[in-house]
Write an enzyme that holds these catalytic residues in place. Structure first.
Site, PDB file in Angstrom:
ATOM      1  N   ASP A  14      27.678  39.174  27.382  1.00  0.00           N
ATOM      2  CA  ASP A  14      29.070  39.349  26.960  1.00  0.00           C
ATOM      3  C   ASP A  14      29.903  38.329  27.725  1.00  0.00           C
ATOM      4  OD1 ASP A  14      31.430  40.546  25.867  1.00  0.00           O
ATOM      5  OD2 ASP A  14      31.748  41.594  27.761  1.00  0.00           O
ATOM      6  N   SER A  15      31.142  38.154  27.280  1.00  0.00           N
ATOM      7  CA  SER A  15      32.045  37.260  27.988  1.00  0.00           C
ATOM      8  C   SER A  15      32.433  37.843  29.348  1.00  0.00           C
ATOM      9  CB  SER A  15      33.307  37.065  27.159  1.00  0.00           C
ATOM     10  OG  SER A  15      33.892  38.330  26.901  1.00  0.00           O
ATOM     11  N   GLY A  31      37.749  35.352  23.663  1.00  0.00           N
ATOM     12  CA  GLY A  31      38.535  35.672  22.454  1.00  0.00           C
ATOM     13  C   GLY A  31      39.648  34.690  22.147  1.00  0.00           C
ATOM     14  N   CYS A  85      29.168  40.767  22.768  1.00  0.00           N
ATOM     15  CA  CYS A  85      30.565  40.332  22.634  1.00  0.00           C
ATOM     16  C   CYS A  85      30.880  40.073  21.163  1.00  0.00           C
ATOM     17  CB  CYS A  85      30.709  39.039  23.437  1.00  0.00           C
ATOM     18  SG  CYS A  85      32.305  38.267  23.318  1.00  0.00           S
ATOM     19  N   GLU A 133      41.337  45.612  31.356  1.00  0.00           N
ATOM     20  CA  GLU A 133      40.806  45.058  32.608  1.00  0.00           C
ATOM     21  C   GLU A 133      41.670  45.418  33.813  1.00  0.00           C
ATOM     22  OE1 GLU A 133      39.804  40.989  31.737  1.00  0.00           O
ATOM     23  OE2 GLU A 133      37.939  41.685  30.821  1.00  0.00           O
ATOM     24  N   CYS A 148      35.786  45.070  19.410  1.00  0.00           N
ATOM     25  CA  CYS A 148      35.851  44.366  20.695  1.00  0.00           C
ATOM     26  C   CYS A 148      35.217  45.272  21.739  1.00  0.00           C
ATOM     27  CB  CYS A 148      37.311  44.076  21.047  1.00  0.00           C
ATOM     28  SG  CYS A 148      37.522  43.395  22.698  1.00  0.00           S
ATOM     29  N   THR A 149      34.514  44.634  22.670  1.00  0.00           N
ATOM     30  CA  THR A 149      33.802  45.394  23.708  1.00  0.00           C
ATOM     31  C   THR A 149      34.690  46.359  24.489  1.00  0.00           C
ATOM     32  OG1 THR A 149      34.213  43.441  25.062  1.00  0.00           O
ATOM     33  CG2 THR A 149      31.991  43.720  24.186  1.00  0.00           C
ATOM     34  N   HIS A 150      35.968  45.992  24.646  1.00  0.00           N
ATOM     35  CA  HIS A 150      36.841  46.782  25.522  1.00  0.00           C
ATOM     36  C   HIS A 150      37.450  48.006  24.831  1.00  0.00           C
ATOM     37  CE1 HIS A 150      36.437  43.118  27.752  1.00  0.00           C
ATOM     38  NE2 HIS A 150      37.284  43.480  28.694  1.00  0.00           N
TER      39      HIS A 150
HETATM   40  N1  DGL Z   1      34.006  40.590  24.857  1.00  0.00           N
HETATM   41  C1  DGL Z   1      35.110  40.139  24.018  1.00  0.00           C
HETATM   42  C2  DGL Z   1      34.911  40.684  22.611  1.00  0.00           C
HETATM   43  O1  DGL Z   1      34.218  41.662  22.394  1.00  0.00           O
HETATM   44  C3  DGL Z   1      36.452  40.576  24.566  1.00  0.00           C
HETATM   45  C4  DGL Z   1      36.866  39.824  25.806  1.00  0.00           C
HETATM   46  C5  DGL Z   1      37.051  38.336  25.552  1.00  0.00           C
HETATM   47  O2  DGL Z   1      37.960  37.914  24.822  1.00  0.00           O
HETATM   48  O3  DGL Z   1      36.248  37.584  26.073  1.00  0.00           O
HETATM   49  O4  DGL Z   1      35.454  40.114  21.690  1.00  0.00           O
END
Ligand code: DGL
Length: 262
Positions: free
Chosen positions: A6-7, A39, A69, A148, A180-182
Protein backbone atom coordinates in the site's frame (compact mmCIF):
# COMPACT_ATOMS: atom_id res chain seq x y z
CA UNK A 1 4.13 -15.61 1.72
CA UNK A 2 1.34 -13.34 0.57
CA UNK A 3 2.89 -10.01 -0.45
CA UNK A 4 0.73 -6.97 0.22
CA UNK A 5 1.59 -3.37 -0.52
CA UNK A 6 0.00 0.00 0.00
CA UNK A 7 1.06 3.62 -0.22
CA UNK A 8 1.20 3.64 3.56
CA UNK A 9 -0.34 2.14 6.62
CA UNK A 10 -4.01 2.25 5.51
CA UNK A 11 -3.55 -0.98 3.51
CA UNK A 12 -3.18 -2.74 6.83
CA UNK A 13 -7.01 -2.80 6.87
CA UNK A 14 -6.65 -5.25 3.96
CA UNK A 15 -3.74 -7.15 5.59
CA UNK A 16 -5.73 -7.48 8.81
CA UNK A 17 -8.79 -8.80 6.95
CA UNK A 18 -6.61 -11.35 5.08
CA UNK A 19 -4.91 -12.43 8.31
CA UNK A 20 -8.36 -12.93 9.84
CA UNK A 21 -9.58 -15.17 6.99
CA UNK A 22 -6.30 -16.99 6.27
CA UNK A 23 -4.56 -17.15 9.68
CA UNK A 24 -2.25 -19.98 8.63
CA UNK A 25 -0.65 -18.02 5.76
CA UNK A 26 2.29 -15.71 6.50
CA UNK A 27 2.10 -12.16 5.12
CA UNK A 28 4.80 -9.77 4.05
CA UNK A 29 3.51 -6.21 4.03
CA UNK A 30 5.13 -3.10 2.63
CA UNK A 31 3.76 0.39 3.34
CA UNK A 32 5.42 3.14 1.32
CA UNK A 33 5.07 5.79 4.03
CA UNK A 34 8.00 7.85 2.69
CA UNK A 35 6.23 8.44 -0.63
CA UNK A 36 2.62 8.55 0.51
CA UNK A 37 0.09 9.78 -0.61
CA UNK A 38 -0.26 8.07 -3.97
CA UNK A 39 -3.77 9.46 -4.44
CA UNK A 40 -2.50 12.84 -5.62
CA UNK A 41 0.27 11.48 -7.92
CA UNK A 42 0.28 10.83 -11.67
CA UNK A 43 -0.28 7.30 -13.06
CA UNK A 44 3.36 7.08 -14.26
CA UNK A 45 4.72 7.81 -10.80
CA UNK A 46 2.29 5.39 -9.15
CA UNK A 47 3.37 2.66 -11.61
CA UNK A 48 7.05 3.33 -10.86
CA UNK A 49 6.48 3.12 -7.09
CA UNK A 50 4.31 0.02 -7.47
CA UNK A 51 7.05 -1.77 -9.40
CA UNK A 52 9.55 -0.94 -6.67
CA UNK A 53 7.13 -2.26 -4.04
CA UNK A 54 6.49 -5.47 -5.98
CA UNK A 55 10.23 -6.10 -6.53
CA UNK A 56 10.77 -5.70 -2.80
CA UNK A 57 7.97 -8.13 -1.88
CA UNK A 58 9.21 -10.72 -4.38
CA UNK A 59 12.72 -10.45 -2.87
CA UNK A 60 11.13 -11.20 0.49
CA UNK A 61 9.63 -14.43 -0.87
CA UNK A 62 6.12 -13.34 -1.87
CA UNK A 63 4.44 -15.70 -4.34
CA UNK A 64 1.24 -13.68 -4.70
CA UNK A 65 0.93 -9.90 -4.81
CA UNK A 66 -2.06 -8.13 -3.31
CA UNK A 67 -2.31 -4.47 -4.28
CA UNK A 68 -4.13 -3.16 -1.20
CA UNK A 69 -4.04 0.48 -2.32
CA UNK A 70 -6.98 1.63 -4.45
CA UNK A 71 -4.89 4.35 -6.12
CA UNK A 72 -2.16 1.83 -7.06
CA UNK A 73 -4.76 -0.75 -8.13
CA UNK A 74 -6.39 1.73 -10.49
CA UNK A 75 -3.14 3.09 -11.98
CA UNK A 76 -0.72 0.18 -11.84
CA UNK A 77 -2.34 -3.28 -11.49
CA UNK A 78 -2.43 -3.93 -15.26
CA UNK A 79 1.20 -2.81 -15.67
CA UNK A 80 2.24 -5.15 -12.83
CA UNK A 81 0.39 -8.08 -14.45
CA UNK A 82 2.26 -7.34 -17.66
CA UNK A 83 5.70 -7.20 -16.01
CA UNK A 84 5.54 -10.02 -13.46
CA UNK A 85 4.67 -13.69 -13.74
CA UNK A 86 3.24 -14.04 -10.20
CA UNK A 87 -0.51 -13.50 -9.76
CA UNK A 88 -1.44 -9.88 -8.94
CA UNK A 89 -4.79 -9.28 -7.22
CA UNK A 90 -6.10 -5.73 -7.11
CA UNK A 91 -8.47 -4.35 -4.51
CA UNK A 92 -10.91 -2.93 -7.05
CA UNK A 93 -12.12 -6.13 -8.76
CA UNK A 94 -13.82 -7.74 -5.73
CA UNK A 95 -15.46 -4.47 -4.64
CA UNK A 96 -16.95 -3.87 -8.09
CA UNK A 97 -18.31 -7.44 -8.28
CA UNK A 98 -19.93 -7.06 -4.87
CA UNK A 99 -21.40 -3.63 -5.67
CA UNK A 100 -22.90 -4.84 -8.96
CA UNK A 101 -24.36 -7.86 -7.19
CA UNK A 102 -25.76 -6.07 -4.12
CA UNK A 103 -27.27 -2.96 -5.63
CA UNK A 104 -31.03 -3.30 -6.10
CA UNK A 105 -31.66 -0.21 -8.24
CA UNK A 106 -28.19 -0.21 -9.84
CA UNK A 107 -27.42 3.25 -8.42
CA UNK A 108 -23.92 2.95 -7.02
CA UNK A 109 -21.69 5.58 -5.40
CA UNK A 110 -17.90 5.44 -5.28
CA UNK A 111 -15.70 7.42 -2.91
CA UNK A 112 -11.93 7.42 -3.27
CA UNK A 113 -8.80 9.49 -3.77
CA UNK A 114 -8.42 11.84 -6.75
CA UNK A 115 -6.23 9.29 -8.59
CA UNK A 116 -8.79 6.51 -8.18
CA UNK A 117 -11.76 8.64 -9.19
CA UNK A 118 -9.91 10.23 -12.11
CA UNK A 119 -8.96 6.79 -13.48
CA UNK A 120 -12.67 5.99 -13.98
CA UNK A 121 -11.89 2.35 -13.26
CA UNK A 122 -14.72 1.70 -10.79
CA UNK A 123 -17.54 2.87 -13.14
CA UNK A 124 -15.91 1.05 -16.06
CA UNK A 125 -15.60 -2.26 -14.19
CA UNK A 126 -19.08 -2.05 -12.68
CA UNK A 127 -20.67 -1.39 -16.08
CA UNK A 128 -18.79 -4.35 -17.57
CA UNK A 129 -20.61 -6.56 -15.07
CA UNK A 130 -23.86 -4.62 -14.95
CA UNK A 131 -24.40 -2.42 -18.03
CA UNK A 132 -27.60 -0.84 -16.64
CA UNK A 133 -25.79 0.53 -13.54
CA UNK A 134 -25.57 4.25 -12.88
CA UNK A 135 -22.30 4.98 -11.11
CA UNK A 136 -21.57 8.29 -9.35
CA UNK A 137 -18.05 9.04 -8.13
CA UNK A 138 -16.81 11.49 -5.56
CA UNK A 139 -13.15 12.24 -4.82
CA UNK A 140 -12.61 12.85 -1.09
CA UNK A 141 -9.00 14.12 -0.81
CA UNK A 142 -9.38 15.44 2.75
CA UNK A 143 -10.37 12.10 4.30
CA UNK A 144 -6.95 10.37 4.21
CA UNK A 145 -5.16 13.13 6.21
CA UNK A 146 -8.05 13.25 8.70
CA UNK A 147 -7.80 9.50 9.30
CA UNK A 148 -4.02 9.72 9.57
CA UNK A 149 -4.39 12.45 12.18
CA UNK A 150 -6.66 10.08 14.11
CA UNK A 151 -9.60 12.50 13.73
CA UNK A 152 -12.06 9.65 13.54
CA UNK A 153 -14.75 11.17 15.67
CA UNK A 154 -14.24 14.91 15.33
CA UNK A 155 -16.94 17.41 14.44
CA UNK A 156 -14.82 18.68 11.52
CA UNK A 157 -14.52 15.16 10.05
CA UNK A 158 -18.29 14.69 10.26
CA UNK A 159 -18.86 18.05 8.57
CA UNK A 160 -16.44 17.29 5.72
CA UNK A 161 -17.96 13.86 5.24
CA UNK A 162 -21.44 15.37 5.04
CA UNK A 163 -20.17 17.73 2.32
CA UNK A 164 -18.61 14.91 0.28
CA UNK A 165 -21.59 12.59 0.64
CA UNK A 166 -24.28 15.18 -0.09
CA UNK A 167 -24.04 14.93 -3.94
CA UNK A 168 -24.28 11.14 -3.68
CA UNK A 169 -27.37 11.41 -1.45
CA UNK A 170 -29.01 13.59 -4.11
CA UNK A 171 -28.35 10.83 -6.67
CA UNK A 172 -30.29 8.41 -4.46
CA UNK A 173 -27.61 5.74 -4.49
CA UNK A 174 -28.45 2.45 -2.77
CA UNK A 175 -24.86 1.14 -2.54
CA UNK A 176 -21.63 2.94 -1.70
CA UNK A 177 -18.13 1.56 -2.31
CA UNK A 178 -15.51 2.69 0.21
CA UNK A 179 -12.82 2.86 -2.47
CA UNK A 180 -9.81 3.76 -0.33
CA UNK A 181 -7.79 1.90 2.28
CA UNK A 182 -8.54 4.50 4.96
CA UNK A 183 -12.31 4.68 4.67
CA UNK A 184 -13.17 1.46 6.54
CA UNK A 185 -11.97 3.36 9.62
CA UNK A 186 -14.74 5.94 8.98
CA UNK A 187 -17.51 3.40 8.36
CA UNK A 188 -19.40 4.30 11.54
CA UNK A 189 -19.50 7.96 10.46
CA UNK A 190 -20.29 7.30 6.81
CA UNK A 191 -23.32 5.03 7.42
CA UNK A 192 -25.66 7.56 9.06
CA UNK A 193 -24.48 10.41 6.79
CA UNK A 194 -25.16 8.64 3.51
CA UNK A 195 -28.32 7.04 4.95
CA UNK A 196 -28.53 3.77 6.86
CA UNK A 197 -30.46 2.12 4.02
CA UNK A 198 -27.40 2.46 1.72
CA UNK A 199 -25.27 -0.71 1.61
CA UNK A 200 -21.59 0.00 2.30
CA UNK A 201 -19.00 -2.09 0.46
CA UNK A 202 -15.78 -2.33 2.45
CA UNK A 203 -13.07 -3.02 -0.13
CA UNK A 204 -10.75 -4.50 2.52
CA UNK A 205 -13.28 -7.20 3.50
CA UNK A 206 -14.10 -7.97 -0.15
CA UNK A 207 -10.39 -8.21 -0.97
CA UNK A 208 -9.79 -10.74 1.81
CA UNK A 209 -12.73 -12.87 0.63
CA UNK A 210 -11.37 -12.67 -2.91
CA UNK A 211 -7.88 -13.80 -1.79
CA UNK A 212 -9.44 -16.70 0.11
CA UNK A 213 -11.54 -17.77 -2.91
CA UNK A 214 -8.52 -17.42 -5.23
CA UNK A 215 -6.40 -19.66 -3.00
CA UNK A 216 -9.18 -22.23 -2.65
CA UNK A 217 -9.21 -22.39 -6.45
CA UNK A 218 -5.37 -22.65 -6.57
CA UNK A 219 -4.42 -25.13 -3.81
CA UNK A 220 -0.88 -25.62 -5.20
CA UNK A 221 -0.21 -21.87 -4.82
CA UNK A 222 -1.67 -21.96 -1.30
CA UNK A 223 0.82 -24.68 -0.42
CA UNK A 224 3.72 -22.61 -1.83
CA UNK A 225 2.58 -19.53 0.10
CA UNK A 226 2.91 -21.50 3.31
CA UNK A 227 6.58 -22.03 2.40
CA UNK A 228 8.63 -22.81 5.48
CA UNK A 229 5.97 -21.18 7.62
CA UNK A 230 7.36 -18.37 9.73
CA UNK A 231 5.77 -15.25 11.06
CA UNK A 232 4.30 -12.36 9.07
CA UNK A 233 6.61 -9.40 8.52
CA UNK A 234 5.74 -5.73 8.18
CA UNK A 235 7.97 -3.20 6.39
CA UNK A 236 7.62 0.53 5.86
CA UNK A 237 9.74 3.08 4.02
CA UNK A 238 9.54 5.51 6.94
CA UNK A 239 8.37 5.14 10.49
CA UNK A 240 7.00 7.65 12.96
CA UNK A 241 5.10 7.30 16.20
CA UNK A 242 1.86 8.17 14.37
CA UNK A 243 2.47 5.31 11.92
CA UNK A 244 3.09 2.86 14.76
CA UNK A 245 -0.07 4.00 16.50
CA UNK A 246 -2.21 3.67 13.40
CA UNK A 247 -0.81 0.21 12.61
CA UNK A 248 -1.60 -0.88 16.17
CA UNK A 249 -5.11 0.59 15.95
CA UNK A 250 -5.84 -1.31 12.73
CA UNK A 251 -4.36 -4.63 13.89
CA UNK A 252 -5.58 -4.36 17.45
CA UNK A 253 -2.04 -5.14 18.66
CA UNK A 254 1.38 -3.48 18.41
CA UNK A 255 3.28 -4.46 15.27
CA UNK A 256 7.01 -4.61 14.79
CA UNK A 257 7.62 -2.35 11.76
CA UNK A 258 10.96 -2.69 9.95
CA UNK A 259 12.13 0.33 7.95
CA UNK A 260 13.73 0.01 4.51
CA UNK A 261 15.10 2.74 2.25
CA UNK A 262 13.33 3.54 -1.04
N1 DGL B 1 -3.90 3.89 -0.03
C1 DGL B 1 -4.53 4.96 -0.80
C2 DGL B 1 -5.76 4.40 -1.50
O1 DGL B 1 -6.32 3.39 -1.10
C3 DGL B 1 -4.92 6.13 0.08
C4 DGL B 1 -3.73 6.94 0.55
C5 DGL B 1 -2.97 7.58 -0.60
O2 DGL B 1 -3.49 8.48 -1.29
O3 DGL B 1 -1.85 7.16 -0.83
O4 DGL B 1 -6.18 4.98 -2.47
Amino acid sequence: MIGIFDSGVGGMTVARAIEHLCPDLPLVYFGDIARTPYGSKSPDTIIRYSRFNTDFLLEQGAKLIVVACNSASSAAADALRFHYSVPVLDVITPATIKAAELSGAGRIGIIGTRATVKSGIYPQRIREIRPDAKVFSQACPLLVPLVEEGWLNKRETKMILRGYLHPLRLKKIDTLVLGCTHYPLLKQLIGPRIGNQVRLIDSSVEMALHVQAYLDAHPELKERLRGKGGASRFYVSDCTEAVEQMAARIFGRPLELQTIAT
